[in-house]
Structure formats: structure tokens, C-alpha cells
Design an enzyme around this catalytic site. Structure first.
Site, PDB file in Angstrom:
ATOM      1  NE  ARG A  21     -36.178  16.949  65.266  1.00  0.00           N
ATOM      2  CZ  ARG A  21     -36.393  15.724  65.707  1.00  0.00           C
ATOM      3  NH1 ARG A  21     -36.086  15.413  66.945  1.00  0.00           N
ATOM      4  NH2 ARG A  21     -36.914  14.796  64.936  1.00  0.00           N
ATOM      5  CG  ASP A  22     -31.378  17.614  58.393  1.00  0.00           C
ATOM      6  OD1 ASP A  22     -30.161  17.654  58.688  1.00  0.00           O
ATOM      7  OD2 ASP A  22     -31.813  16.999  57.408  1.00  0.00           O
ATOM      8  CG  LEU A  23     -31.610  24.895  60.163  1.00  0.00           C
ATOM      9  CD1 LEU A  23     -31.305  26.149  60.977  1.00  0.00           C
ATOM     10  CD2 LEU A  23     -32.321  25.260  58.880  1.00  0.00           C
ATOM     11  CG  ASN A  27     -32.176  20.240  54.314  1.00  0.00           C
ATOM     12  OD1 ASN A  27     -32.262  19.590  53.291  1.00  0.00           O
ATOM     13  ND2 ASN A  27     -32.076  19.679  55.509  1.00  0.00           N
TER      14      ASN A  27
END
Length: 166
Positions: A21-23, A27
């Protein structure tokens, strides 16, 4: 791109599957041996009901992650599945190929709003390989169910790499 697809394939095939959900590029880390590592699992979710089919959707928090790389359905607060990571993957792949983030002259909220409300996607330069263009278009498809799973993305990248090894 291949390392990221392999890492995401692993996460999505865990029992139960993990949705990152936060690519985003920040990251993704590269270790000393040159292997990419997916990091920052602070916003990840385990699929709520692993007995449901992959095509089923789940009501999860909207507007989760970084706007520029966020899937339209997340921004619109719609139910979603692992395919949100596939959309983010497409935005990262675009960044890798272009050397600039998608929509470099827009702030993140404007970029995701245009993608979500108008269906806009970054322009594909004509000189890019047709297979990579096709992969990007599949991965950022407006219809989340039309986005390919990471095992298919890995296969496409493998075919592309073999073409240039010969």
C-alpha cells in the site's frame, strides 16, 4: 524492476497475502550485493479474509500511501485488493524508464486527482520498447481486475531481458 516484481510476488503469494500500500522509490533499498529490498511496511495490510478469491475486494482505508504512486481506487476510497501495488509498480517502472517521476511538474495530490478523476496517465515516449509500453499500460489500467499479477509481470520482464541477452 525485476527485483521489485519478485519481492511483490512473494508478498502477494504469502498465506495470507500482504498488500504493501505504499510502494514508492523511497521505500526501495538496494543492499551491498545489488539486491533490491522492499522496505517500510508501516502501511501494509494482510488481506482481511484470506478465504475470499483474489478478485474479491475489501473495504480498507482510502488515501493510504504516497499520492504520486497511489492507485486511483485508493484515492477514491473504493474497495481494493493487491492490484493497488501493481499500479504503484507501474509508476515506479515509469520513473525507472524515464528518469523522472510520473507527472514531474505536478504535485502529488494533483497527479493522483487527474489519474483518479480524469483517467490520466503519464505520456509514453514513442521510442520506448513496445513490450514495456504494453506492460505499463496493463499495470496502470483503470480497471484493477485487468492489472496483471506479479508472476505475469516477472514473465514479461524475463522475456524482455532474454531478448537483449541474445
Amino acid at each position: 524492476a525485476t527485483h521489485l516484481a519478485q519481492g511483490m510476488f512473494y508478498l502477494h503469494t504469502c498465506k495470507p497475502p500482504i498488500i504493501h500500500r505504499d510502494l514508492k522509490p523511497a521505500n526501495l533499498l538496494i543492499d551491498p550485493s545489488g539486491v533490491l529490498k522492499v522496505a517500510d511496511f508501516g502501511l501494509c495490510k494482510v488481506r482481511p479474509d484470506p478465504k475470499q478469491q483474489e478478485a474479491d475486494t475489501f473495504k480498507m482505508t482510502g488515501e493510504t500511501g504516497s499520492y504520486r504512486f497511489m492507485a486511483p481506487e485508493v484515492f477514491r476510497h473504493e474497495p481494493y485488493t493487491e492490484t493497488v501495488d501493481v499500479y504503484s509498480y507501474a509508476m515506479i517502472l515509469y520513473y525507472l524508464l524515464d528518469g523522472k517521476p510520473p507527472w514531474p511538474f505536478l504535485n502529488g495530490i494533483v497527479a493522483v486527482r487527474e489519474a483518479s478523476e480524469d483517467g490520466n496517465r503519464p505520456p509514453l515516449p514513442r521510442h520506448w520498447d513496445q513490450r514495456l509500453q504494453g506492460l505499463l499500460q496493463e499495470c496502470w489500467d483503470e480497471n484493477p481486475q485487468a492489472r496483471p499479477p506479479f508472476n505475469k509481470i516477472r514473465g514479461t520482464l524475463g522475456e524482455y531481458a532474454r531478448k537483449y541477452e541474445d
